[in-house]
Design an enzyme around this catalytic site. Structure first.
Site, PDB file in Angstrom:
ATOM      1  N   THR A  96       0.851  -1.192   0.000  1.00 60.85           N
ATOM      2  CA  THR A  96       0.000   0.000   0.000  1.00 60.85           C
ATOM      3  C   THR A  96       0.883   1.236   0.000  1.00 60.85           C
ATOM      4  OG1 THR A  96      -1.769   1.192   1.163  1.00 60.85           O
ATOM      5  CG2 THR A  96      -0.202  -0.019   2.527  1.00 60.85           C
TER       6      THR A  96
ATOM      7  N   HIS B 247       2.380 -11.488  14.322  1.00 60.79           N
ATOM      8  CA  HIS B 247       3.402 -12.030  15.208  1.00 60.79           C
ATOM      9  C   HIS B 247       3.128 -13.481  15.600  1.00 60.79           C
ATOM     10  CE1 HIS B 247       6.918 -11.843  17.497  1.00 60.79           C
ATOM     11  NE2 HIS B 247       6.637 -10.884  18.369  1.00 60.79           N
TER      12      HIS B 247
END
Length: 422
Positions: A341, A393
């Site tokens: 993006t 994560h």
């Protein structure tokens, strides 16, 4: 009579909202001709008629939510009903004779349908076709029916509740919390406040952004890259590149190539979590976020690792044009293994992009700023860009995330590496 139904669109799409009817009752339609535009969670799709004939009746109105397989219009294949909806004189006379009670209109068969549409616009009543039919049968004035829909649309359950008044029925009670939430903005007596219903796509975007933040263990790491070498390379080859490929050499092809090179080194960022399993994807379908009037969409560059710089630039350009013209297909948006993006096109200096689930990584590009940088013992002004990598994560550790971003930085600062990665 033949029914026009909402076709199967994609495995993940079960319903949509009617954005616009392209044909009206009385219109001639050919097999394969578009009759309406359907707004889904991902794209707007034009629905065709499978029959040739005259469109005699619309079973759902603009703004209504319809399910896959639901009948939404009637087509007379013999075309005998074409004249009925075009009876303008009865329509005008009945509209002018306000207020017209539903029971007064009951004896007629075709004229009330045309009259109802005119009356609804005049009286500001929005109701589903099924609700209108039930109201006519029960002799209920739709303007007197309490509604719970946030847009003020009269549904079947509202008509049923009105017919059993004053005691409310179970359906309205279940919908009561939604009614309370909807009445607050409607009751604001301030002309400076405009109440706007979110589009289906905006609702989906909002829901998914919240969902990914609640489900993923999302973190963001940052770095900065000196784009002097890339800009110098573009400057030297831009004219010959355009002449040879009929497309400009932009930054996106460099970043896409760098991302692919980094994904090959750190494959978990190209993976997906499925229950208690990790799906490692050995292909590189790179999503490129594009801003449109309807919201952010992420079309996908397929097999980007097999494409040249020119092919990537052309692919991205074509997808961006389709996105802004609302012409993206479901195949343009499905899948994707990693997303890029670029908030820099709007002047963003730094941001923390949100994951595009079920992907576990997204790279945020930002605006290029000339800043003084220490180069050896010298201070030089260099075109610098901050990079941001948001990652999940749960399967990507900080070491891999930082290494991924450093790999992108190194390849962009030495663009010759991109040729080796290709």
């Amino acid at each position: 009579m033949a029914e026009v139904k909402v076709p199967e669109l994609a495995e993940s799409i079960s319903e949509g909202s009617i954005a616009q009817w392209l044909k009206q009752p009385g219109d001639r339609v050919e097999k394969g001709e578009y009759v309406l535009e359907l707004e889904t969670d991902k794209v707007n799709v034009e629905i065709i008629s499978d029959y040739t004939g005259t469109l005699t009746e619309l079973l759902a109105e603009e703004g209504d939510t319809v399910q896959v397989g639901q009948s939404i219009a009637i087509v007379d294949e013999n075309g005998t009903a074409a004249a009925a909806p075009k009876a303008e004189a009865p329509k005008t006379e009945e509209v002018k004779a306000e207020p017209v009670k539903a029971e007064q209109a009951a004896p007629a068969q075709e004229a009330p349908k045309a009259e109802t549409k005119e009356a609804s616009s005049t009286q500001q009543v929005i109701a589903s076709p099924a609700a209108r039919k039930l109201a006519r049968e029960k002799g209920i004035d739709l303007t007197q029916v309490p509604v719970v829909d946030p847009l003020g649309r009269v549904r079947v359950q509202d008509v049923e509740a009105a017919s059993n008044a004053p005691a409310p029925v179970a359906a309205p009670k279940q919908a009561a919390p939604a009614a309370k939430q909807a009445t607050a903005p409607v009751e604001v007596n301030d002309d400076r406040i405009e109440v706007v219903k979110m589009t289906r796509r905006r609702q989906t975007i909002a829901k998914r952004l919240v969902q990914v933040q609640s489900e993923a263990a999302m973190l963001t790491t940052f770095n900065e890259v000196d784009l002097s070498a890339v800009m110098e390379l573009r400057s030297r080859h831009k004219d010959s590149f355009v002449k040879a490929n009929d497309v400009k050499l932009g930054f996106m092809s460099f970043f896409t190539k760098a991302v692919i090179g980094a994904l090959k080194k750190y494959p978990l960022l190209n993976a997906e979590i499925k229950g208690d399993h990790i799906l490692k994807k050995n292909f590189y379908d790179i999503g490129v976020a594009v801003s449109t009037d309807e919201g952010l969409v992420v079309p996908v560059v397929r097999d980007a690792d097999r494409k040249s710089f020119a092919e990537i630039e052309q692919n991205i350009s074509d997808l961006a044009v389709k996105a802004r013209n609302n012409k993206l297909g479901l195949s343009d948006l499905s899948g994707g293994t990693f997303t890029i993006t670029n908030g820099g096109t709007f002047g963003s200096l730094l941001s923390t992009p949100i994951l595009n689930a079920p992907q576990v990584g997204i790279l945020g590009m930002h605006t290029i700023k000339t800043r003084p940088i220490a180069v050896g013992d010298q201070i030089e002004n260099r075109p610098m860009m901050y990079l941001a990598l948001s990652y999940d994560h749960r399967i990507v550790d900080g070491k891999e995330a930082v290494g991924f971003l450093v790999a992108i930085k190194d390849m962009l600062e030495d663009p010759e590496q991109l040729l080796l990665q290709g």
